[in-house]
Structures are given as C-alpha cells and as structure tokens.
Design a protein around this motif. Structure first.
Motif, PDB file in Angstrom:
ATOM      1  N   UNK A  41       0.843  -1.182   0.000  1.00 54.29           N
ATOM      2  CA  UNK A  41       0.000   0.000   0.000  1.00 54.29           C
ATOM      3  C   UNK A  41       0.882   1.236   0.000  1.00 54.29           C
ATOM      4  N   UNK A  42       1.225   1.761  -1.127  1.00 55.50           N
ATOM      5  CA  UNK A  42       2.125   2.901  -1.181  1.00 55.50           C
ATOM      6  C   UNK A  42       1.562   4.142  -0.521  1.00 55.50           C
ATOM      7  N   UNK A  43       0.263   4.193  -0.372  1.00 60.71           N
ATOM      8  CA  UNK A  43      -0.327   5.358   0.284  1.00 60.71           C
ATOM      9  C   UNK A  43       0.126   5.466   1.718  1.00 60.71           C
ATOM     10  N   UNK A  44       0.174   4.328   2.418  1.00 65.18           N
ATOM     11  CA  UNK A  44       0.606   4.371   3.810  1.00 65.18           C
ATOM     12  C   UNK A  44       2.103   4.605   3.914  1.00 65.18           C
ATOM     13  N   UNK A  45       2.869   4.108   2.890  1.00 68.39           N
ATOM     14  CA  UNK A  45       4.316   4.305   2.934  1.00 68.39           C
ATOM     15  C   UNK A  45       4.684   5.771   2.742  1.00 68.39           C
ATOM     16  N   UNK A  46       3.981   6.430   1.830  1.00 64.98           N
ATOM     17  CA  UNK A  46       4.315   7.817   1.526  1.00 64.98           C
ATOM     18  C   UNK A  46       3.549   8.798   2.390  1.00 64.98           C
ATOM     19  N   UNK A  47       2.516   8.270   3.038  1.00 59.58           N
ATOM     20  CA  UNK A  47       1.707   9.122   3.884  1.00 59.58           C
ATOM     21  C   UNK A  47       0.675   9.921   3.121  1.00 59.58           C
ATOM     22  N   UNK A  48       0.528   9.708   1.844  1.00 56.47           N
ATOM     23  CA  UNK A  48      -0.462  10.432   1.042  1.00 56.47           C
ATOM     24  C   UNK A  48      -1.793   9.713   1.080  1.00 56.47           C
ATOM     25  N   UNK A  49      -2.866  10.442   1.359  1.00 58.24           N
ATOM     26  CA  UNK A  49      -4.183   9.814   1.427  1.00 58.24           C
ATOM     27  C   UNK A  49      -4.735   9.608   0.012  1.00 58.24           C
ATOM     28  N   UNK A  50      -5.488   8.518  -0.146  1.00 57.41           N
ATOM     29  CA  UNK A  50      -6.182   8.266  -1.396  1.00 57.41           C
ATOM     30  C   UNK A  50      -5.330   7.665  -2.484  1.00 57.41           C
ATOM     31  N   UNK A  51      -4.034   7.538  -2.291  1.00 55.17           N
ATOM     32  CA  UNK A  51      -3.214   6.908  -3.318  1.00 55.17           C
ATOM     33  C   UNK A  51      -3.506   5.412  -3.358  1.00 55.17           C
ATOM     34  N   UNK A  52      -3.364   4.838  -4.517  1.00 51.75           N
ATOM     35  CA  UNK A  52      -3.645   3.408  -4.679  1.00 51.75           C
ATOM     36  C   UNK A  52      -2.731   2.829  -5.752  1.00 51.75           C
ATOM     37  N   UNK A  53      -2.613   1.520  -5.740  1.00 53.31           N
ATOM     38  CA  UNK A  53      -1.813   0.821  -6.745  1.00 53.31           C
ATOM     39  C   UNK A  53      -2.719  -0.162  -7.470  1.00 53.31           C
ATOM     40  N   UNK A  54      -2.764  -0.044  -8.797  1.00 47.13           N
ATOM     41  CA  UNK A  54      -3.567  -0.954  -9.628  1.00 47.13           C
ATOM     42  C   UNK A  54      -2.746  -1.371 -10.830  1.00 47.13           C
ATOM     43  N   UNK A  55      -2.929  -2.597 -11.304  1.00 49.29           N
ATOM     44  CA  UNK A  55      -2.204  -3.025 -12.518  1.00 49.29           C
ATOM     45  C   UNK A  55      -2.833  -2.425 -13.763  1.00 49.29           C
ATOM     46  N   UNK A  56      -1.982  -2.047 -14.730  1.00 44.74           N
ATOM     47  CA  UNK A  56      -2.520  -1.541 -15.987  1.00 44.74           C
ATOM     48  C   UNK A  56      -2.922  -2.708 -16.885  1.00 44.74           C
ATOM     49  N   UNK A  57      -3.209  -2.417 -18.153  1.00 44.90           N
ATOM     50  CA  UNK A  57      -3.701  -3.453 -19.056  1.00 44.90           C
ATOM     51  C   UNK A  57      -2.695  -4.584 -19.262  1.00 44.90           C
ATOM     52  N   UNK A  58      -1.403  -4.280 -19.112  1.00 48.07           N
ATOM     53  CA  UNK A  58      -0.355  -5.294 -19.295  1.00 48.07           C
ATOM     54  C   UNK A  58       0.096  -5.918 -17.982  1.00 48.07           C
TER      55      UNK A  58
END
Length: 756
Positions: A109-126
């Motif tokens: 969860x990069x949002x918690x690592x960077x401290x930024x709210x609402x950030x998310x990680x999702x895979x793209x089409x590839x």
C-alpha cells in the motif's frame, strides 16, 4: 438491393420474448454506507439498466422491479447469458487518476508508505502496477460516450468521451500536468479506472503542451479495442453508475410468452393480408400495380436488412407493424399512379412514359412533405424518448426512408422501363393509367359540393369526439401491466406443464391477460395485473390442476416495465414532435394548414383512446405502438390533401372561393385516399380476424385509427382550414377587395354592373 440481400442472409434478426423466449436474470440491489437499497433506489437502477441494455430502443427487453430490492431482466436471444449478467451487474464507477509512477507490486500500500491519502496501486492493461493519485474526475463529470471506428487516422476502434463543463476543465488540468513529463515516462499517462480496474492508461499525445492539456470538453480513448470491447466500454461509461450495487442471484432460460397457435395465426394473417393487398393493387393499376408490388417486396427486404443491421428485435406486434408498413408504403405508389392518370387524361396524344414522368414530378412534393413530417417525429422520438418509444422512432424512420427508395427509385425504374417497351404502346389499357378510373369519373360527373356547410362537419366531428372522449371519464383507462405493474407468481410443478395449456386454462378461469412462460427446468411463471389474495389462490388452483402437486416458489409484486421516466420522456417527445410538424407545415404550406392537420390529429387520438376506454381494452405497450402509427398515418393523409389545395391555389383557380377549391381538391384526391386505405384495411382485417391475443387488439386499434384518420383528413381538417381561412386570409382579402371597389366605382351603369 444486393447489399440488402447480403445483410439479410448473414445477419438474422433477433426474435423477441413473445416469439422465442430468452434469458431471465434476477438481480438484487445491495445497500451501501451512504445509500439504502429501497424501492426508490431500485427503480432508479431499473432506468440505468434499461439505458445500458437498449441504447437504440430496439432490443425489446423486459425490465421490472420485483418486490422492493429485486430486478427481473428478460433478454431475448442472448448468446452468452453469463456475459450479459456480468455487464448488467457492473456498477460502472468511472474515475480518472494522474499516475505517480510505476510500483513494485500491487500487494503493498504505497499510500501508507508515503503518507499520502487516497493513493492506490492498480495493474494496468499489461499487468504493470501503477501508483495513482486520488481521483480527479468521476462518472458524474461524463456527459456521454460513443464507440467509433477511425478510418482516416488508422487508430481502429476508439471511444470518444464528452465531459460536462466542470469535467472538461478537470480533464484539461489532469492532461496538462501529465504533458509536463517526457514521452515514455509513466507519469505522462492518465489512468481511466472502471470498477477498480484500469481499463485504459494512455499517454498524453506529444502535441499536447505542458499546462494546457486537452481542452474542448472531449477526448478519445484508444487502446487496441475491438468492436465489441469499444461498444461495451462506451455503453458502460454512457450508461452511468448504478445508484446501488447489484448482485446476480438467479439466471435461467424462459419460454415464449405467446403460444405456437398464436404465432402461427399471426403469421398466416400477415401472409394473407399482404397477398390481398398485392392483389388489390394489381387489379386497380394492372401492369403498374404489378411493378409496384415487386417494388414493395424490395421495400420489405430493404427494411428487414436495415432492422438486422441495427440489431433490432422482432416481436409479433413488430412483425404486424412491419407488414402494415408495406400496406402503407403503397401510398406513395398510389399517389404517383393517380397523378399519371390525370396527366394521361389531360393530354391530346399522351405517351405512357411521359405521363409517368409527369406523375412522378407532380406527386413528389406530396410524397416528400408527408414523409418529412413523419421523419421529424421519428427523429424526435429517437433523441428524446427511451425504451420501446425510442425503438419505434428507429423502425419508423427506417420504414419511411425505405418506402421513399421503393417508390421514387425502384418503382420509377421498373415503370419507365416497362413504359418504353413497344408492346405497352400497342396495348395502353394494360398499363393501368390509361383511364382515370371509375371512382374519379363518377365523382367528377356528379361534382358533389361536400364543403357547402363546413361547420356541420365540424359539429359532427366534435360530437363524435365528445362521445368517444366521454368513455375516458365514465369508464376510465384500463392500463396494462406495463404501466401499472402487477404480480409475479412462479410455480414448481410435479409434472411438466405446457405453457399453452396453462395460458388457456387461466383465460378460462378469468385471467385472459395473464402472461405465462416456462421458466428453467419445469417451472412456470405467471405475470398478471394486481390480484387479491383470493384471485391469487384461484391462479394457484388452476395451475395445480394441470401439473399435480404444485409448489409456489415466488410470489412478489412487480413494478411497471414502462416506468414513470419512460412515460414522461415519451410524452415530451410526442409533444415536441407535434410542434415540429406544425412548424414544418406552417413553413411549407400555411399556418392554418398546419393547425388544421394537428387539430385533426388530436381528434383522431381522442377518439381512438376513447373507443378503447368504452370497450374496456387494455392501454399497454402494444396499444402505444398502434397509437404512434395512427398519428403518422393521419398526418400523411392531411398533407396529401393540403398539397393539392396548395397546387390549386397557385394555379388558375385563384378567384374560386376557398371552400369550392378545397372541395375540388377532396374529389381529386379521394381515389388515392380510398386505394391507400384499402391497402391498410385488408392487412388489418386479416390480423383482426385470424390473429389472437394482443395482436387482435393491435389490429383493432389500427383499424379504428385508419378509419378515423381517413375521415378526419377530409371532414375535420378541411372544414377547419376553411373556417380559419374565412376568418383570416379570406376575410382580409374580402376587406381589401371592398376598399378597392369603393375607390374605383365608375360612373357608367354598365361599369357599375361589372364591378358589382
């Protein structure tokens, strides 16, 4: 024609729920933290689903609310029910995100690592994980979307998205920020996320400058889409988000709502009616009638191919309307042949070909005006209405365009080719246009002055309209299940029960309008109007008497399939269509002609609805289709008559009183009115006598409408035009003549007599 044959052979038309059945999907709405899945939210969900399923209004689905939080969706001819259920169940929560860069894994969860709210990680089409910012846009910012094929740019299938005002500004800001990064950098990409999945993450085009972004409120999404993927994405984006999430809880195949006997009777009625119409035209117009019949067959093939191309679903009432359209398409041919007869009779040494050419030229304005008024209504119904009313606009527009091609191109080519043959010159009587015909000869011989007292005709029309309209107040309108909703009861029987037997048994028990379908493996569903508990028990006993031990699986109240929003849109579209027709007729003719035509149309609608009220017939979706057809037919009749009046006004008859001139126009166009009406009546009478169930009511409504429409164009619209002319143009002209006479009265007695 070759193109039409190719489409007809390779793209079969989907058959409706009444003819073949289809797939039934039961959805259940789920509450969220912010929205409760109550009846109101479920009704809103029904409207969104209808928009997703029926973009053109020709899919003919049945979508009803069942209970408070269930939705029953019935889809005709679905090839992949599971895929359909998946598309219906998707919430279509669209968001747009700026890309912060690539991520190592979607598990962190990069949002918690960077401290930024609402950030998310999702895979793209590839499958490459991307770190995304908080959403900059949502589906609420989207105005519409469409799938297109880029032939010039070579991008293949793409999806164009139009944003609302604020959404366009936000899109320009997001793309302007992304454009500040170099090509190939993940941060130059914009992620479009649908239902928590990146569906496209394109890089901003190199032509877009840093900070400026993509302005104009629209954009294009490319991503190696095929046609199906592009259409599905556009449909989901345009359809909007569901108010609440839905879950598919049941999926099964269902049988046809009409029995085999009803379908067979309807088909035979259509064949017999079409054959009788063709025979009538051939008897009246001989060789030209035979050629017109051939052109009408071409018209039928063109219309069928066009319906197949747009993905239309063919129902039994739709089939009847399609056959009726063939009868009404006779109108243009009759107009041409009657004008050719006039030309043949007015010349000293006429040739068949020159008479035909003059007939096509003289009839063109009437054909064009009558069809353009109908096309205006069809276009407004398509753009402003929804559901089956939108679908009616599509099929009506197709029918009008195909009939014009049939009459003005195919019939003309065949007729002029035949007229140029030497054998035709040797036997002019076989052409069918060498004489004016016995009806016209008798009328011109007697020359009855029908419009001597126009107010009497108006009084008679008003009396009939009041008598019919009283039925609406006295008996009320019996709205069908589509408008009111009703009750859905489903049974599981010990032995397989034939739907036809159950349908007949329920009709004998006092439920003639019950919609009975086989459902799943051995189940039987019965959809009726609202029932008391005693009536519901009677339905259960009737079904139990057919299948032995019977278990009631489901018993729920269902909402209307033609919801409030659909009815409101249909009324708005119809009102605007009438206004547009009035405006067009005012421009092409005069305001008084347009007003008279719309007045006659209102007269027809009130009488048709009132008669159905007196008879206790249901006002349902089938009646709605019949009513819209009658409206088009009535306007066509009036336009043809007014076109002849306009021609006489512009000719040598300017000094003839308007009432006498209108009377002459009626007598000259009456053969066309009779012959066109006969073509429609022969088909409708066959349907009314031979068909069964709702198709009989459909044919009855159209028979009443055709009869009343023919009467009103002559004895309502014409007297109304005369009265308005006498009060308006005629009275002003009389006053001008009076003033001129006062100023120029000469002294001699002879000249005074001439002036007076």
């Amino acid at each position: 024609m070759a193109g039409a044959v190719a489409i007809a052979l390779t793209m079969p038309v989907r058959l409706g729920l009444d003819l073949r059945g289809g797939t039934q999907i039961v959805l259940e709405t789920k509450s969220t933290k912010t929205t409760e899945a109550d009846r109101e939210a479920t009704d809103r969900t029904v409207e969104v689903l209808r928009g997703r399923i029926d973009a053109l209004g020709v899919a003919e689905p049945t979508i009803v609310r069942s209970g408070d939080n269930r939705i029953v969706v019935e889809l005709p001819g679905v090839q992949d029910p599971k895929q359909a259920a998946d598309v219906l169940g998707r919430t279509a929560q669209l968001t747009v995100h700026s890309v912060l860069g690539a991520a190592e894994s979607t598990e962190k969860d990069p949002g918690s690592e960077s401290g930024a709210e609402g950030e998310r990680v999702l895979p793209d089409e590839d499958g490459q994980p991307l770190r995304l910012k908080t959403a900059s846009l949502t589906g609420e910012d989207v105005k519409g979307a469409d799938a297109r094929f880029d032939q010039q740019g070579g991008a293949g299938w793409l999806v164009t998205v139009d944003f609302k005002d604020a959404g366009g500004d936000r899109w320009a800001k997001v793309t302007g920020e992304a454009a500040c990064h170099p090509a190939g950098d993940p941060q130059r990409r914009v992620a479009i996320v649908l239902d928590n999945k990146i569906i496209s993450s394109p890089q901003v085009d190199p032509s877009v400058t840093c900070g400026a972004g993509i302005a104009g409120g629209s954009t294009q999404i490319t991503g190696s889409f095929d046609a199906a993927e592009a259409r599905e994405l556009a449909l989901l984006v345009k359809g909007g988000a569901l108010p609440v999430p839905v879950e598919t809880i049941e999926q099964r195949t269902i049988g046809a709502t009409l029995g085999d006997e009803a379908i067979s009777a309807g088909a035979w009625a259509a064949v017999i009616g079409t054959a009788l119409t063709a025979l009538f035209i051939i008897v009246v117009y001989r060789l030209m009638g035979a050629l017109a019949t051939l052109a009408l067959l071409c018209y039928g093939l063109i219309s069928y191919a066009a319906l197949a191309a747009v993905g239309a679903t063919l129902t039994l009432p739709g089939l009847a309307g399609f056959v009726l359209a063939i009868g009404m398409a006779v109108d243009a041919n009759v107009l041409v042949f009657e004008r050719a007869r006039e030309e043949q009779a007015s010349r000293t040494r006429p040739s068949t070909r020159s008479s035909l050419t003059a007939g096509f030229r003289s009839a063109f304005s009437a054909i064009a005006d009558s069809n353009i008024t109908t096309l205006i209504a069809a276009a407004l119904l398509f753009f402003l209405a929804s559901g089956p009313v939108k679908g009616f606009g599509v099929t009506l527009g197709i029918g009008v365009l195909a009939s014009m091609v049939s009459a003005l191109v195919i019939t003309r080519v065949l007729a002029e080719f035949a007229a140029s043959r030497p054998a035709v010159f040797r036997r002019p009587h076989i052409t069918g246009i060498s004489t004016t015909g016995p009806v016209r000869d008798a009328l011109l011989r007697r020359d009855p002055f029908l419009m001597r007292r126009p107010r009497r005709w108006l009084a008679a029309s008003a009396l009939v309209m009041v008598a019919a309209g009283a039925g609406i107040l006295v008996r009320g309108l019996d709205f069908g299940i589509e408008f009111t909703g009703g009750r859905l009861i489903e049974y599981s029987t010990a032995t397989q029960v034939d739907a036809d037997r159950a349908r007949d048994a329920l009709a004998d028990a006092g439920f003639p309008r019950a919609v009975v379908q086989s459902s799943g493996d051995g189940d039987l569903s019965v959809r009726t109007e609202e029932l008391t508990d005693a009536e519901a028990e009677k339905v259960t006993e009737t079904v139990g008497g057919l299948g032995g031990e019977t278990e009631k699986v489901r018993d729920e109240l269902i909402g209307p399939s033609l919801g409030e929003e659909l009815r409101r849109d249909a009324l708005i579209a119809l009102g605007l269509a009438l206004g547009a027709q009035l405006l067009y007729l005012a421009v092409r003719f005069r305001l008084l002609f347009g007003t008279a035509a719309v007045g006659a149309l209102a007269h027809d609608v009130v009488i048709l609805v009132g008669v159905f009220a007196w008879l206790g017939k249901p006002i349902d979706g089938v009646f709605l289709a019949a009513l819209l057809t009658v409206i088009g037919y009535s306007v066509n009749d009036s336009v043809v008559l007014f076109d002849r009046i306009r021609e006489l006004l512009a000719g040598k008859d300017r000094r003839t009183p308007f009432a006498r001139l209108t009377n002459r126009a009626i007598l000259q166009t009456l053969p066309r009115t009779v012959n066109t009406g006969m073509g429609a009546v022969l088909i409708l009478a066959s349907l009314a006598l031979l068909a069964e169930d709702s198709l009989t009511d459909f044919a009855l409504a159209l028979l009443i409408g055709v009869g009343v429409g023919t009467y009103s164009s002559v004895f309502t619209a014409s007297p109304l035009a005369i009265e308005m002319y006498d009060r308006g143009d005629g009275s002003r002209r009389s006053r001008r003549k009076g003033r001129t006479a006062e100023k120029t009265v000469p002294a001699s007695r002879a000249e005074r007599q001439e002036v007076s």
